[in-house]
Design an enzyme around this catalytic site. Structure first.
Site, PDB file in Angstrom:
ATOM      1  N   ASP A 185       0.858  -1.186   0.000  1.00 23.21           N
ATOM      2  CA  ASP A 185       0.000   0.000   0.000  1.00 23.21           C
ATOM      3  C   ASP A 185       0.896   1.238   0.000  1.00 23.21           C
ATOM      4  OD1 ASP A 185      -3.002   0.763   0.323  1.00 23.21           O
ATOM      5  OD2 ASP A 185      -1.874   2.181   1.564  1.00 23.21           O
TER       6      ASP A 185
HETATM    7  C1  LIG Z   1       3.291   8.149  -5.602  1.00 18.52           C
HETATM    8  C2  LIG Z   1       2.905   7.236  -6.727  1.00 18.52           C
HETATM    9  C3  LIG Z   1       1.947   6.249  -6.552  1.00 18.52           C
HETATM   10  N1  LIG Z   1       1.602   5.433  -7.585  1.00 18.52           N
HETATM   11  C4  LIG Z   1       0.551   4.407  -7.416  1.00 18.52           C
HETATM   12  C5  LIG Z   1       1.021   3.082  -6.819  1.00 18.52           C
HETATM   13  C6  LIG Z   1      -0.289   2.455  -6.387  1.00 18.52           C
HETATM   14  O1  LIG Z   1      -0.841   1.736  -7.491  1.00 18.52           O
HETATM   15  C7  LIG Z   1      -1.191   3.670  -6.091  1.00 18.52           C
HETATM   16  C8  LIG Z   1      -1.515   3.792  -4.629  1.00 18.52           C
HETATM   17  O2  LIG Z   1      -2.661   3.047  -4.350  1.00 18.52           O
HETATM   18  P1  LIG Z   1      -2.693   1.693  -3.515  1.00 18.52           P
HETATM   19  O3  LIG Z   1      -3.942   1.701  -2.721  1.00 18.52           O
HETATM   20  O4  LIG Z   1      -1.398   1.503  -2.789  1.00 18.52           O
HETATM   21  O5  LIG Z   1      -2.757   0.547  -4.620  1.00 18.52           O
HETATM   22  P2  LIG Z   1      -3.847   0.297  -5.746  1.00 18.52           P
HETATM   23  O6  LIG Z   1      -5.205   0.770  -5.317  1.00 18.52           O
HETATM   24  O7  LIG Z   1      -3.324   0.848  -7.041  1.00 18.52           O
HETATM   25  O8  LIG Z   1      -3.830  -1.279  -5.873  1.00 18.52           O
HETATM   26  P3  LIG Z   1      -4.192  -2.377  -4.742  1.00 18.52           P
HETATM   27  O9  LIG Z   1      -4.887  -1.693  -3.588  1.00 18.52           O
HETATM   28  O10 LIG Z   1      -5.055  -3.371  -5.444  1.00 18.52           O
HETATM   29  O11 LIG Z   1      -2.867  -2.951  -4.311  1.00 18.52           O
HETATM   30  O12 LIG Z   1      -0.451   4.830  -6.509  1.00 18.52           O
HETATM   31  C9  LIG Z   1       2.216   5.554  -8.813  1.00 18.52           C
HETATM   32  O13 LIG Z   1       1.903   4.811  -9.746  1.00 18.52           O
HETATM   33  N2  LIG Z   1       3.180   6.515  -8.994  1.00 18.52           N
HETATM   34  C10 LIG Z   1       3.568   7.360  -8.014  1.00 18.52           C
HETATM   35  O14 LIG Z   1       4.456   8.210  -8.247  1.00 18.52           O
END
Ligand SMILES: Cc1cn([C@H]2C[C@H](O)[C@@H](COP(=O)(O)OP(=O)(O)OP(=O)(O)O)O2)c(=O)[nH]c1=O
Length: 228
Positions: A93
């Site tokens: 997360d």
């Molecule tokens: C800060 C940052 C985050 N992110 C993304 C990573 C994660 O996919 C998302 C944060 O949300 P999360 O809730 O961590 O993950 P998710 O909802 O995409 O997937 P799941 O809960 O099924 O595991 O933000 C980027 O792609 N680039 C960035 O620079």
């Protein structure tokens, strides 16, 4: 603005690959395409089973960003562990954090704009919680990685262009480090893969040390045990 998250991006090169700590097949408990791309680019074989939305709920007002991501990573892994008889579950997360305020995924474009205005010109952190859970051994490890970033001050044009691109959707803090913007700098040799959602160096480290650091899962499932 074009989507630049490709397998030939520098952040997808040279990612560490470690042996799995158990004989179980790896299950990625995430619907994040970034996490799957990082694992594939490193050479891991795995199946994907996103955790249910309920795993990410119950925000506690006194909880810090590292505590929150640890708890959510654990809950996502626990959700998938209950649905399988066997598997090495990997869950994560990610949130951004700026002056103590936790920034998750934006609900809509107004929310994304407010987050980007808050981060503009500021140092901030990205925290990713990671949980590795062996269903057969009933043991898991939970860890958190912090990466500090500096965002340059965004002009109105930069802000509008990025909001119009919709690349902020589904990304913590409403930005994608991987989207090819030069307005984000990672400080102090921080982990790029951590910012993008899965700290690959730490994952390899947790796999290598799983045997000695994994703790037994409580019968009631417990809640977010930070393993170190
Ligand atoms: C800060 C940052 C985050 N992110 C993304 C990573 C994660 O996919 C998302 C944060 O949300 P999360 O809730 O961590 O993950 P998710 O909802 O995409 O997937 P799941 O809960 O099924 O595991 O933000 C980027 O792609 N680039 C960035 O620079």
């Amino acid at each position: 603005m074009t989507m630049k998250f490709r397998s030939d991006l520098p952040l997808m090169q040279g990612l560490p690959l470690a042996s799995l700590p158990t004989e179980e097949p790896m299950i990625l408990a995430s619907g994040s395409p970034r996490r799957a791309q990082l694992l594939s680019a490193a050479g891991y074989e795995f199946s994907v089973q996103p955790a249910s939305d309920e795993a990410e709920c119950g925000m506690c007002s006194r909880e810090t960003a590292p505590e929150l991501v640890a708890r959510y990573a654990y809950r996502k892994a626990a959700d998938i562990a209950t649905k399988n008889d066997c598997g090495l579950v990997v869950a994560a997360d990610t949130v951004a954090s700026c002056y103590g305020q936790i920034l998750g995924k934006p609900h809509d474009i107004e929310h994304a704009e407010a987050m980007l205005r808050q981060l503009s010109g500021r140092r901030h952190d990205v925290f990713t919680g990671i949980c590795v859970w062996s269903i057969v051994e009933q043991r898991c490890v939970v860890d958190v990685v912090r990466t500090e970033l500096q965002m340059e001050p965004l002009s109105e044009t930069m802000l509008r262009d990025y909001l119009d691109s919709m690349l902020w959707e589904g990304k913590a803090g409403a930005f994608g480090y991987q989207d090819g913007n030069d307005w984000l700098e990672i400080l102090e040799n921080g982990s790029e893969s951590n910012v993008v959602g899965l700290p690959m160096e730490r994952l390899a480290d947790l796999f290598e040390r799983f045997d000695s650091i994994a703790t037994r899962i409580a019968a009631d499932g417990g809640n977010s045990p930070l393993s170190r």
